[in-house]
Design a protein around this motif. Structure first.
Motif, PDB file in Angstrom:
ATOM      1  N   GLU A  40      -4.242  11.879   6.722  1.00 40.98           N
ATOM      2  CA  GLU A  40      -4.192  10.389   6.717  1.00 40.98           C
ATOM      3  C   GLU A  40      -3.059   9.463   6.526  1.00 40.98           C
ATOM      4  OE1 GLU A  40      -5.257   6.981   3.205  1.00 40.98           O
ATOM      5  OE2 GLU A  40      -6.278   8.917   3.104  1.00 40.98           O
ATOM      6  N   ALA A  41      -2.041  10.301   6.090  1.00 40.64           N
ATOM      7  CA  ALA A  41      -0.749   9.804   6.135  1.00 40.64           C
ATOM      8  C   ALA A  41      -0.344   9.595   7.754  1.00 40.64           C
ATOM      9  CB  ALA A  41       0.399  10.719   5.450  1.00 40.64           C
ATOM     10  N   ASP A  88       0.858  -1.037   0.015  1.00 37.02           N
ATOM     11  CA  ASP A  88       0.017   0.189  -0.115  1.00 37.02           C
ATOM     12  C   ASP A  88       0.884   1.191  -0.081  1.00 37.02           C
ATOM     13  OD1 ASP A  88      -2.062   1.770   0.228  1.00 37.02           O
ATOM     14  OD2 ASP A  88      -2.376   1.516   2.358  1.00 37.02           O
ATOM     15  N   ARG A  89       1.195   1.721  -1.148  1.00 36.17           N
ATOM     16  CA  ARG A  89       1.884   2.987  -1.335  1.00 36.17           C
ATOM     17  C   ARG A  89       1.120   4.158  -1.255  1.00 36.17           C
ATOM     18  NH1 ARG A  89       4.775  -0.889  -5.163  1.00 36.17           N
ATOM     19  NH2 ARG A  89       6.991  -1.133  -4.496  1.00 36.17           N
ATOM     20  N   ARG A  90       1.480   5.094  -0.215  1.00 35.67           N
ATOM     21  CA  ARG A  90       0.646   6.183  -0.029  1.00 35.67           C
ATOM     22  C   ARG A  90       1.474   7.259   0.171  1.00 35.67           C
ATOM     23  NH1 ARG A  90      -3.303   5.215   4.763  1.00 35.67           N
ATOM     24  NH2 ARG A  90      -1.831   3.634   5.279  1.00 35.67           N
ATOM     25  N   ILE A  91       1.289   8.545  -0.142  1.00 31.49           N
ATOM     26  CA  ILE A  91       2.461   9.648   0.034  1.00 31.49           C
ATOM     27  C   ILE A  91       1.380  11.055  -0.104  1.00 31.49           C
ATOM     28  CG2 ILE A  91       2.595  10.034  -2.407  1.00 31.49           C
ATOM     29  CD1 ILE A  91       5.437  10.442  -1.567  1.00 31.49           C
ATOM     30  N   ALA A  92       2.019  12.055   1.005  1.00 30.57           N
ATOM     31  CA  ALA A  92       1.311  13.135   1.140  1.00 30.57           C
ATOM     32  C   ALA A  92       2.383  14.216   0.679  1.00 30.57           C
ATOM     33  CB  ALA A  92       0.953  13.531   2.442  1.00 30.57           C
ATOM     34  N   VAL A  93       1.772  15.214  -0.009  1.00 35.75           N
ATOM     35  CA  VAL A  93       2.735  16.303  -0.527  1.00 35.75           C
ATOM     36  C   VAL A  93       2.655  17.452   0.573  1.00 35.75           C
ATOM     37  CG1 VAL A  93       3.122  17.925  -2.268  1.00 35.75           C
ATOM     38  CG2 VAL A  93       2.524  15.400  -2.897  1.00 35.75           C
ATOM     39  N   THR A  94       3.827  17.987   0.612  1.00 42.70           N
ATOM     40  CA  THR A  94       3.784  19.418   1.453  1.00 42.70           C
ATOM     41  C   THR A  94       4.634  20.289   0.632  1.00 42.70           C
ATOM     42  OG1 THR A  94       5.738  18.486   2.951  1.00 42.70           O
ATOM     43  CG2 THR A  94       3.408  18.163   3.543  1.00 42.70           C
ATOM     44  N   ILE A  95       4.218  21.497   0.604  1.00 41.30           N
ATOM     45  CA  ILE A  95       5.130  22.649  -0.091  1.00 41.30           C
ATOM     46  C   ILE A  95       5.329  23.636   0.808  1.00 41.30           C
ATOM     47  CG2 ILE A  95       5.059  24.029  -2.167  1.00 41.30           C
ATOM     48  CD1 ILE A  95       3.570  22.198  -3.558  1.00 41.30           C
TER      49      ILE A  95
END
Length: 322
Positions: free
Chosen positions: A266-267, A23-30
Motif C-alpha cells: 500500500e505504501a 494522512d500519516r501512513r507507515i510500513a514496517v520492514t525488518i
C-alpha cells in the motif's frame, strides 16, 4: 527561511493527529532475518529472543515484511532446520518475507555481477519455503541501502530484478536503530545480570523510542518540504534484542502520533516511489527521500537537523558512526 522551516511549521500547525487532514501512513520492514548478529548468541538464547520478538510483533498487530540473509541459516555451510523454522514462524504469524541477499552483500563495493550471484543464492531456501504456501518472493532490500553507484548499474539491476519477479523495498525513514541495538545487545551479553545492568537496559529502552519518533518527525518534514505532502513512509528496523523488548511500545507511540500502519504494497502505491533509486551515486545508502532531494539538487541546508544517536549510546555500541 528554508523549505524545511515551512515544512516544520506546517506539521506544527497540523498537530499530532488527523485533525488537519494529514494522512500519516507507515510500513514496517525488518532486516537481517532470522536474527541480526546471530552467531554471537547461544542457541537457547536465540530461540527465546526470537520468540520475544514475535510476541512483540503479535502485540503490535501491524503488517511487517522481514528480509532474509540466508547465510544466517547455515553453520559451517550446512542449513540448520531450527533456523529455517524461525522463518516458518514468521510466515505462520502472517508476515511476508523478502530477499536481503545471501551474505548481506554491498552492491556498491562488490559490483553488479557478484551481487546478482549472491542475491540468487539468497533465495535457495526462501523460494521453496514460500512455494509451500503458494507464494513467491516479491520484495528485495539492498543491504546497507546501497543500490548502485552509477545509473547504468542501477538500470542493470532494475532489469535483473524484474526478470526474477522482485520489487525494491525502499527506505524513507532511515535511522541509527542498529546502533541502539548494538548497545543493548552488548550490555545484555557482556555484563553480569545485576540491578546496574537492568538500569542501563531500561535507560536504552526509554531513549530508543523517543529517538525513533524524532527520526520519524524529521523525515515527515523532509517529505513535506520535498514533495508537498506526507509520503506513506517505509521504516527500517532489524531483528534484534532491542526490538524484541520495545517494538509494541514503539508502534503504540507512533499510532499516538496519528500514524496508520499499512502494508508495504500500500505504501508503495504512492506515485513518488516511481522515482526509484535515482539521485545518488556515492558509496553509502541514504534515505530514498534524500536520494530524490539530491536528484533535484537541493542545497546542503535541506538535509540539516537530522537527529543523531547520542554519544553515550555509540560508546556502548562500540561504534563511532551511524
Amino acid at each position: 527561511m528554508t523549505s524545511r522551516f515551512f515544512a516544520l511549521l506546517l506539521l506544527a500547525i497540523a498537530g499530532v493527529g488527523h485533525a488537519a487532514g494529514i494522512d500519516r501512513r507507515i510500513a514496517v520492514t525488518i532486516d537481517d532475518l532470522p536474527w541480526a548478529r546471530l552467531d554471537e548468541i547461544q542457541p537457547a538464547d536465540l530461540q527465546a529472543r526470537h520468540q520475544a520478538l514475535l510476541g512483540q510483533l503479535k502485540q503490535a498487530n501491524v503488517p511487517v515484511v522481514g528480509f532474509v540473509n540466508e547465510n544466517k541459516l547455515e553453520v559451517d555451510g550446512v542449513v540448520q532446520p531450527q533456523r529455517v523454522q524461525m522463518l516458518r514462524d514468521w510466515l505462520d504469524a502472517g508476515y511476508a518475507l523478502g530477499n536481503h541477499t545471501w551474505s548481506h552483500m554491498d552492491l556498491n563495493a562488490e559490483g553488479v555481477e557478484a551481487f546478482q550471484q549472491d542475491f540468487l543464492r539468497g533465495e535457495r531456501v526462501l523460494r521453496p519455503l514460500l512455494a509451500e504456501r503458494g507464494q513467491v518472493p516479491t520484495w528485495m532490500r539492498h543491504p546497507y541501502l546501497r543500490a548502485g553507484r552509477t545509473a547504468e548499474d542501477r538500470a542493470r539491476m532494475d532489469v535483473f530484478l524484474a526478470e526474477h519477479g522482485y520489487r525494491i523495498a525502499p527506505v524513507t525513514v532511515d535511522n541509527g536503530e542498529w546502533v541502539w541495538a548494538f548497545a543493548y545487545a552488548n550490555v545484555l551479553n557482556e555484563q553480569a545480570d545485576t540491578p546496574a545492568r537492568e538500569a542501563l537496559l531500561r535507560q536504552l529502552r526509554r531513549g530508543y523510542v523517543p529517538y525513533m519518533l524524532n527520526k520519524l518527525d524529521y523525515y515527515e518534514a523532509q517529505s513535506v518540504a520535498l514533495l508537498g505532502y506526507a509520503l506513506p513512509q517505509v521504516w527500517l528496523m532489524h531483528a534484534n534484542e532491542l526490538n524484541a523488548a520495545t517494538f509494541a511500545e514503539l508502534v503504540a507511540a507512533t499510532q499516538r502520533r496519528g500514524y496508520r500502519f499499512v502494508s508495504l504494497d500500500e505504501a508503495m502505491q504512492d506515485a513518488a516511489y516511481a522515482r526509484g533509486t535515482t539521485g545518488y551515486d556515492g558509496r553509502y545508502g541514504p534515505s530514498w527521500l534524500h536520494r530524490w532531494a539530491m536528484a533535484e539538487k537541493q542545497p546542503k541546508t535541506f538535509y540539516a537537523g537530522e537527529p543523531e544517536v547520542p554519544a553515550w549510546v555509540k560508546t556502548l555500541a562500540k561504534v563511532n558512526y551511524e
